[in-house]
Scaffold this active site. Sequence first.
Site, PDB file in Angstrom:
ATOM      1  N   ASN A  12       0.859  -1.177   0.000  1.00 40.55           N
ATOM      2  CA  ASN A  12       0.000   0.000   0.000  1.00 40.55           C
ATOM      3  C   ASN A  12       0.899   1.232   0.000  1.00 40.55           C
ATOM      4  O   ASN A  12       1.500   1.563   1.024  1.00 40.55           O
ATOM      5  CB  ASN A  12      -0.902  -0.022   1.242  1.00 40.55           C
ATOM      6  N   TRP A  13       0.966   1.891  -1.156  1.00 42.15           N
ATOM      7  CA  TRP A  13       1.897   3.015  -1.291  1.00 42.15           C
ATOM      8  C   TRP A  13       1.322   4.314  -0.706  1.00 42.15           C
ATOM      9  O   TRP A  13       2.009   5.336  -0.692  1.00 42.15           O
ATOM     10  CB  TRP A  13       2.277   3.218  -2.769  1.00 42.15           C
ATOM     11  N   LYS A  14       0.065   4.269  -0.302  1.00 45.86           N
ATOM     12  CA  LYS A  14      -0.582   5.448   0.296  1.00 45.86           C
ATOM     13  C   LYS A  14      -0.368   6.676  -0.603  1.00 45.86           C
ATOM     14  O   LYS A  14      -0.390   6.545  -1.813  1.00 45.86           O
ATOM     15  CB  LYS A  14      -0.067   5.689   1.723  1.00 45.86           C
ATOM     16  N   HIS A  98      -9.624   0.886   4.951  1.00 48.12           N
ATOM     17  CA  HIS A  98      -8.331   1.080   5.632  1.00 48.12           C
ATOM     18  C   HIS A  98      -8.532   2.040   6.810  1.00 48.12           C
ATOM     19  O   HIS A  98      -9.315   2.986   6.733  1.00 48.12           O
ATOM     20  CB  HIS A  98      -7.307   1.657   4.652  1.00 48.12           C
ATOM     21  N   GLU A 100      -6.894   4.452   7.869  1.00 52.30           N
ATOM     22  CA  GLU A 100      -6.672   5.877   7.560  1.00 52.30           C
ATOM     23  C   GLU A 100      -7.895   6.474   6.879  1.00 52.30           C
ATOM     24  O   GLU A 100      -8.193   7.657   7.050  1.00 52.30           O
ATOM     25  CB  GLU A 100      -5.398   6.030   6.706  1.00 52.30           C
ATOM     26  N   GLU A 170      -5.450  -5.246  10.672  1.00 55.05           N
ATOM     27  CA  GLU A 170      -4.435  -4.212  10.857  1.00 55.05           C
ATOM     28  C   GLU A 170      -4.726  -3.448  12.147  1.00 55.05           C
ATOM     29  O   GLU A 170      -5.552  -2.523  12.155  1.00 55.05           O
ATOM     30  CB  GLU A 170      -4.477  -3.217   9.688  1.00 55.05           C
ATOM     31  N   GLY A 176       2.204   2.206  10.671  1.00 52.06           N
ATOM     32  CA  GLY A 176       3.122   3.324  10.507  1.00 52.06           C
ATOM     33  C   GLY A 176       3.801   3.762  11.789  1.00 52.06           C
ATOM     34  O   GLY A 176       4.422   4.825  11.835  1.00 52.06           O
ATOM     35  N   SER A 214       3.255  -2.180  10.362  1.00 51.34           N
ATOM     36  CA  SER A 214       4.709  -2.142  10.536  1.00 51.34           C
ATOM     37  C   SER A 214       5.379  -3.479  10.224  1.00 51.34           C
ATOM     38  O   SER A 214       6.303  -3.904  10.931  1.00 51.34           O
ATOM     39  CB  SER A 214       5.071  -1.650  11.939  1.00 51.34           C
ATOM     40  N   GLY A 236       4.859   1.216   4.775  1.00 54.51           N
ATOM     41  CA  GLY A 236       6.196   1.821   4.658  1.00 54.51           C
ATOM     42  C   GLY A 236       7.229   0.937   3.977  1.00 54.51           C
ATOM     43  O   GLY A 236       7.976   1.403   3.104  1.00 54.51           O
TER      44      GLY A 236
HETATM   45  C1  PEP Z   1      -0.858  -0.052   5.874  1.00 55.61           C
HETATM   46  O1  PEP Z   1      -0.811   1.025   5.309  1.00 55.61           O
HETATM   47  O2  PEP Z   1      -1.809  -0.803   5.667  1.00 55.61           O
HETATM   48  C2  PEP Z   1       0.233  -0.405   6.775  1.00 55.61           C
HETATM   49  C3  PEP Z   1       0.149  -1.536   7.413  1.00 55.61           C
HETATM   50  O3  PEP Z   1       1.256   0.492   6.909  1.00 55.61           O
HETATM   51  P1  PEP Z   1       2.689   0.215   7.643  1.00 55.61           P
HETATM   52  O4  PEP Z   1       3.208  -1.081   7.076  1.00 55.61           O
HETATM   53  O5  PEP Z   1       3.522   1.380   7.250  1.00 55.61           O
HETATM   54  O6  PEP Z   1       2.415   0.116   9.092  1.00 55.61           O
END
Ligand code: PEP
Length: 252
Positions: A12-14, A98, A100, A170, A176, A214, A236
């Site tokens: 997931n490049w966000k 998600h 976010e 998640e 993050g 993470s 990330g």
């Molecule tokens: C995500 O964006 O779904 C995610 C798990 O991000 P990160 O790996 O940066 O925690």
Amino acid sequence: MPAERQPLIAGNWKMHQTLSEARALARNIRGELAPAARAEVALAPPYTALTAVYDEISSSPVRLAAQDAHWQKQGAFTGAISPVMLRDAGCRYVIVGHSERRQHFGETDATVNLKLKAVLDVGLCPILCVGETIEQRQAQVTLEVVTIQLRQGLAEITGLSGENLVIAYEPVWAIGTGLTATPDQAQEVHGVIRRLLAVMQIPAQDIRLLYGGSVTPENSAALLAQPDIDGALVGGASLKADSFLKIIAAAG
Ligand code: PEP
């Protein structure tokens, strides 16, 4: 994990990557993906880079994913992108719900439900995200929170299978932040999710359950070794080809 559940590692490049950066990252991942890699790989760039990334990966096994979708096929929804458009752009997967989106864009279990129906309706596969906040974990209501998110998100949806549904657990506190659920913590929730799916008459043994929060090359092997963890949703660490490729390799 039963042999038939192929691991899925999704990046997931966000809100990262210009067009040239996105092209280069996709090209590097595709170019260095081990031919014998066991995992299916999906990339979710920002909307602006969907077509550029598709051009880089369309002749490879790497799949295209979107980070969100609207629930209508078309109409007066300024700024929104419909599942029809995402299918047209070459997507196979769409991330839905998600944290976010829930936190910053007012996503609720009701809108998640509408989006899941819309994504399924055009033949795409949603990656439904669920997970608890740190306050909810401390209050020991994680399992209740995830159960409500799944029951409401998947309400009135029939015909689900391993081909058209992926779920990502998640924990919000792990996204993050550099904090990761321990393999035991993640497995506990994944096990509950799989049992709940069975209760909901969904073919639980066929549905891939991803862990996200993470995930790194260092912690991925232990997480992916858990019996109910069938892959990872990676933020990330998916922005660098070498770390993402190491996570893919950790899936076997
Ligand atoms: C995500 O964006 O779904 C995610 C798990 O991000 P990160 O790996 O940066 O925690």
